[in-house]
Design a protein around this motif. Structure first.
Motif, PDB file in Angstrom:
ATOM      1  N   HIS A  55       0.832  -1.202   0.000  1.00  0.00           N
ATOM      2  CA  HIS A  55       0.000   0.000   0.000  1.00  0.00           C
ATOM      3  C   HIS A  55       0.869   1.255   0.000  1.00  0.00           C
ATOM      4  N   VAL A  56       1.983   1.178   0.707  1.00  0.00           N
ATOM      5  CA  VAL A  56       2.847   2.353   0.827  1.00  0.00           C
ATOM      6  C   VAL A  56       3.497   2.663  -0.518  1.00  0.00           C
ATOM      7  N   GLY A  57       4.149   1.663  -1.107  1.00  0.00           N
ATOM      8  CA  GLY A  57       4.882   1.899  -2.342  1.00  0.00           C
ATOM      9  C   GLY A  57       4.016   2.018  -3.577  1.00  0.00           C
ATOM     10  N   LEU A  58       2.823   1.410  -3.561  1.00  0.00           N
ATOM     11  CA  LEU A  58       1.955   1.439  -4.733  1.00  0.00           C
ATOM     12  C   LEU A  58       0.940   2.563  -4.681  1.00  0.00           C
ATOM     13  N   ASP A  59       0.455   2.892  -3.482  1.00  0.00           N
ATOM     14  CA  ASP A  59      -0.667   3.811  -3.368  1.00  0.00           C
ATOM     15  C   ASP A  59      -0.307   5.158  -2.753  1.00  0.00           C
ATOM     16  N   ILE A  60       0.441   5.140  -1.653  1.00  0.00           N
ATOM     17  CA  ILE A  60       0.663   6.368  -0.880  1.00  0.00           C
ATOM     18  C   ILE A  60       1.867   7.146  -1.402  1.00  0.00           C
ATOM     19  N   LEU A  61       2.984   6.453  -1.603  1.00  0.00           N
ATOM     20  CA  LEU A  61       4.232   7.081  -2.066  1.00  0.00           C
ATOM     21  C   LEU A  61       4.732   6.318  -3.300  1.00  0.00           C
ATOM     22  N   PRO A  62       4.061   6.473  -4.431  1.00  0.00           N
ATOM     23  CA  PRO A  62       4.360   5.622  -5.593  1.00  0.00           C
ATOM     24  C   PRO A  62       5.490   6.119  -6.485  1.00  0.00           C
ATOM     25  N   PHE A  63       6.121   7.253  -6.163  1.00  0.00           N
ATOM     26  CA  PHE A  63       7.030   7.874  -7.115  1.00  0.00           C
ATOM     27  C   PHE A  63       8.463   7.346  -7.078  1.00  0.00           C
ATOM     28  N   VAL A  64       8.773   6.431  -6.161  1.00  0.00           N
ATOM     29  CA  VAL A  64      10.091   5.791  -6.092  1.00  0.00           C
ATOM     30  C   VAL A  64      11.182   6.842  -5.912  1.00  0.00           C
ATOM     31  N   ASN A  65      11.260   7.377  -4.711  1.00  0.00           N
ATOM     32  CA  ASN A  65      12.178   8.469  -4.401  1.00  0.00           C
ATOM     33  C   ASN A  65      13.310   8.021  -3.489  1.00  0.00           C
ATOM     34  N   ALA A  66      14.532   8.435  -3.833  1.00  0.00           N
ATOM     35  CA  ALA A  66      15.616   8.373  -2.865  1.00  0.00           C
ATOM     36  C   ALA A  66      15.328   9.394  -1.762  1.00  0.00           C
ATOM     37  N   VAL A  67      15.952   9.186  -0.608  1.00  0.00           N
ATOM     38  CA  VAL A  67      15.858  10.148   0.488  1.00  0.00           C
ATOM     39  C   VAL A  67      17.169  10.926   0.550  1.00  0.00           C
ATOM     40  N   SER A  68      17.058  12.245   0.708  1.00  0.00           N
ATOM     41  CA  SER A  68      18.238  13.107   0.715  1.00  0.00           C
ATOM     42  C   SER A  68      18.412  13.783   2.064  1.00  0.00           C
ATOM     43  N   LEU A  69      19.666  13.972   2.439  1.00  0.00           N
ATOM     44  CA  LEU A  69      20.034  14.772   3.612  1.00  0.00           C
ATOM     45  C   LEU A  69      20.843  15.951   3.107  1.00  0.00           C
ATOM     46  N   VAL A  70      20.459  17.158   3.507  1.00  0.00           N
ATOM     47  CA  VAL A  70      21.162  18.346   3.040  1.00  0.00           C
ATOM     48  C   VAL A  70      21.146  19.384   4.156  1.00  0.00           C
TER      49      VAL A  70
END
Length: 648
Positions: free
Chosen positions: A461-476
């Motif tokens: 549900h998380v990867g398909l529905d809620i956050l489907p854009f396939v994003n790396a996480v960045s620290l800046v």
């Protein structure tokens, strides 16, 4: 299931009768659905009945089919003219769509006895070849009067796409006709479609399709139909409730507007612990001061079906329109969101609840159609269950995602996403890779794509529905001044006229107050971050470690301040998985190419999400880890950190 066939007698009669339309009163029943969003299975919901909270399921396509068949049978028994319409956005919204990309929608929608559908914006989410396959594959007409596909190579030859469709009626029997003349003495109903005129700013893949002005096209189409002698006109729209009401007040000659897009479950459902919304079947006077347009819409996710009966005068004017949205409810109830056998209510409690619901005019206790249920379970569900994977938590009641707060009621989902990234970035595993402690998280509203519905929450549900854009996480690292500038830029960019609400910033470990002094403009009254358990003011020249998605860390989606801050150099780290191992990719700077696209320059190894073994779904993984570790019973956070005051 095939549509009911018109009797042979009517077929012969339509071929040989005179072209004059009957001068007699006419009554029509319209059943309708909208924004089903590939919710073929029922939705888990919470109901509050006489101060008691219970859990059950509503809707789904097998239940839609059962109820549609009931309405068809009732119409046949009374010889009442009847239509079943879909007001768009059948696509997107569930793992079924991700796995089947429209093919399952063709298969399942063809099981319903639909008479017409209008295109929603999400029908343009893939590409026009996929959309062409969908339009040609369904067995009911697709209508869109303000859509020009003559220049689009994929859609220009599609035969099942038309500005409007005509049906002639003899009692409950109907036949599609090409003209009023073909109908002879039998009354004709026209169904014209209207799609969003600003589709290019909403949908990602419209090809060469062109979208004309909604109001202008509507009046032109009505005039064309009226000139042909059509007396009864339905506008099947995917514009949203506000635009539907404007359509009723600014266009002459539309009798009924069956809409979608705004997910409006019209009617009072407060007896279930739900909202009391705008009334169903509101009537609006046309600009000529004579005609009346009746406006309806039926919620979302195949949870309800609207049923409207419209009565007409001899000359085709609406005399009244009455009806209701009906929530399609299962007959089994539980006292816990997990709905295990041990949570099932006693027989006495079940009988009391079903007895109460049976008396409600806008609720129907409906069994799923067994044939369609079995077909979904055997043909499609095994792959879905395998893809969704394990249960990571339970959601007692639906969590809503609202992009921009209204009266300080904002998203319940985006703050959880921000909290998950802040938690994840500061876990020992991630700190062992990054070597950093993060101060706070920022999340753009547009990064979150769905509400979180009540019931089981699975990893898929998380990867398909809620956050489907396939994003790396960045620290800046950003200065306090840059953080303030980013907040001002994105808030002002989201709240004004003709703006992009997806820019709006949600937070965790940070809180701010924004005072809007006039439409789309305002100032930050306060910015604080949580340091060692205490709130402290952001210092302009101090530097803070911020976690966010890689997409927004590069300044995309209107977050330009971040691009400006990293053009010369940056200490940014992008986090992704390589062969299932969390890996840090060091960024040196950002630039733009000749087309204006932002490019990320890495110090050593570049992050390429297309390479085998590289997984850039760190944002989804962060949310999964957060739920499992901290919030297995997932509820809204007590504070969002966001306060927006409208001072004008």
């Amino acid at each position: 299931m095939n549509k009911p066939l018109i009797a042979g007698l009517l077929t012969l009669a339509l071929a040989g009768c005179a072209s004059s339309q009957p001068d007699q009163p006419f009554s029509l029943t319209v059943a309708h659905i909208n924004d089903t969003h590939s919710h073929f299975d029922p939705s888990d919901v919470q109901l509050t009945l006489n101060n008691k909270t219970v859990y059950t399921r509503v809707g789904g396509h097998p239940r839609l089919l059962s109820y549609a068949n009931q309405l068809h049978q009732q119409a046949a028994q009374t010889e009442q003219p009847f239509l079943l319409l879909h007001a768009g956005d059948a696509w997107q919204g569930s793992g079924y769509f991700k796995l089947n990309e429209g093919a399952m929608n063709v298969d399942l929608l063809n099981q319903l006895p639909l008479d017409a559908m209008v295109l929603g914006n999400h029908e343009f989410d893939l590409n026009n070849q996929r959309l062409s396959d969908f339009i040609d594959g369904v067995t009911f007409p697709i209508v869109a009067a303000n859509l020009d596909v003559s220049q689009d190579s994929d859609l220009q030859a599609v035969e099942n796409l038309t500005p409007y469709v005509l049906y002639a009626f003899k009692g409950d029997k109907k036949k599609r006709v090409n003209s009023v003349e073909d109908a002879g003495k039998y009354p004709v109903v026209a169904i014209m479609g209207l799609v969003l005129e600003d589709m290019a700013n909403i949908a990602p893949n419209i090809g060469q399709a062109q979208f004309k002005q909604e109001l202008v096209s509507a009046q032109q189409t009505v005039d064309t139909l009226t000139e042909q002698g059509v007396k009864h006109i339905i506008a099947l729209t995917h514009l949203g409730l506000d635009k539907d009401q404007q359509l009723a007040e600014q266009v002459n000659g539309i009798d009924v507007i069956v809409g979608g897009h705004s997910h409006s479950l019209l009617g009072d459902f407060s007896q279930l612990g739900w909202e009391k919304n705008a009334p169903y079947a509101q009537q609006f006077t046309n600009p000529d001061g004579l005609g009346i347009s009746c406006v309806v819409q039926a919620g979302k996710f195949a949870q309800a079906m609207g049923e409207l009966t419209v009565n007409f005068t001899l000359d085709g004017q609406v005399t009244d329109c009455k009806g209701t949205n009906t929530l399609l409810v299962d007959k089994v109830f539980y006292n816990d969101v997990r709905r295990a056998d041990k949570h099932r209510l006693t027989d006495t409690e079940q009988e009391r609840i079903t007895g109460f619901l049976a008396k409600q005019p806008n609720v129907a206790l409906v069994d799923e159609d067994p044939g369609l249920r079995t077909y979904i379970d055997e043909t499609y569900r095994p792959e879905l269950l395998q893809t969704y994977g394990a249960v990571i938590g339970h959601v007692p009641s639906s969590l809503q995602h609202v992009r921009v707060p209204v009266a300080n009621q904002g998203s319940q989902v985006a703050p959880l996403v921000a909290a998950s990234q802040l938690y994840w970035a500061n876990t020992p595993e991630v700190r062992g890779v990054s070597g950093r402690e993060v101060d706070f998280a920022l999340v753009a509203a547009g990064a979150v794509r769905n509400n979180i519905e009540a019931g089981e929450l699975k990893a898929g549900h998380v990867g398909l529905d809620i956050l489907p854009f396939v994003n790396a996480v960045s620290l800046v690292s950003l200065t306090g001044r840059e953080v303030a500038g980013l907040l001002l830029e994105t808030i002002n960019g989201a709240i004004g006229d003709d703006t992009h609400a997806g820019q709006f910033p949600y937070v965790s470990g940070l809180r701010y107050t924004f005072n809007e002094t006039r439409r789309g403009h305002g100032y930050l009254a306060n910015i604080e971050y949580l340091h060692q358990g205490e709130w402290q003011r952001i210092i302009p020249d101090a530097r803070y470690q911020v976690v966010l998605t890689g997409y927004h860390a590069s300044g995309n989606d209107g977050w330009h301040t971040l691009f400006e801050a990293q053009q010369a150099e940056t200490d940014r780290i992008d986090l992704a998985y390589v062969q299932d191992e969390l890996t840090a990719f060091l960024v040196s700077r950002l630039s733009k190419n000749e087309q204006g696209a932002i490019e990320v320059h890495y110090q050593k190894q570049a992050l390429d999400c297309q390479l085998p073994g590289v997984s850039c779904n760190a944002d989804a993984q962060a949310f999964i880890d957060y739920v499992q570790a901290r919030r297995p019973i997932l509820t809204a956070l007590p504070e969002s950190g966001v306060t927006v005051n409208r001072l004008h």
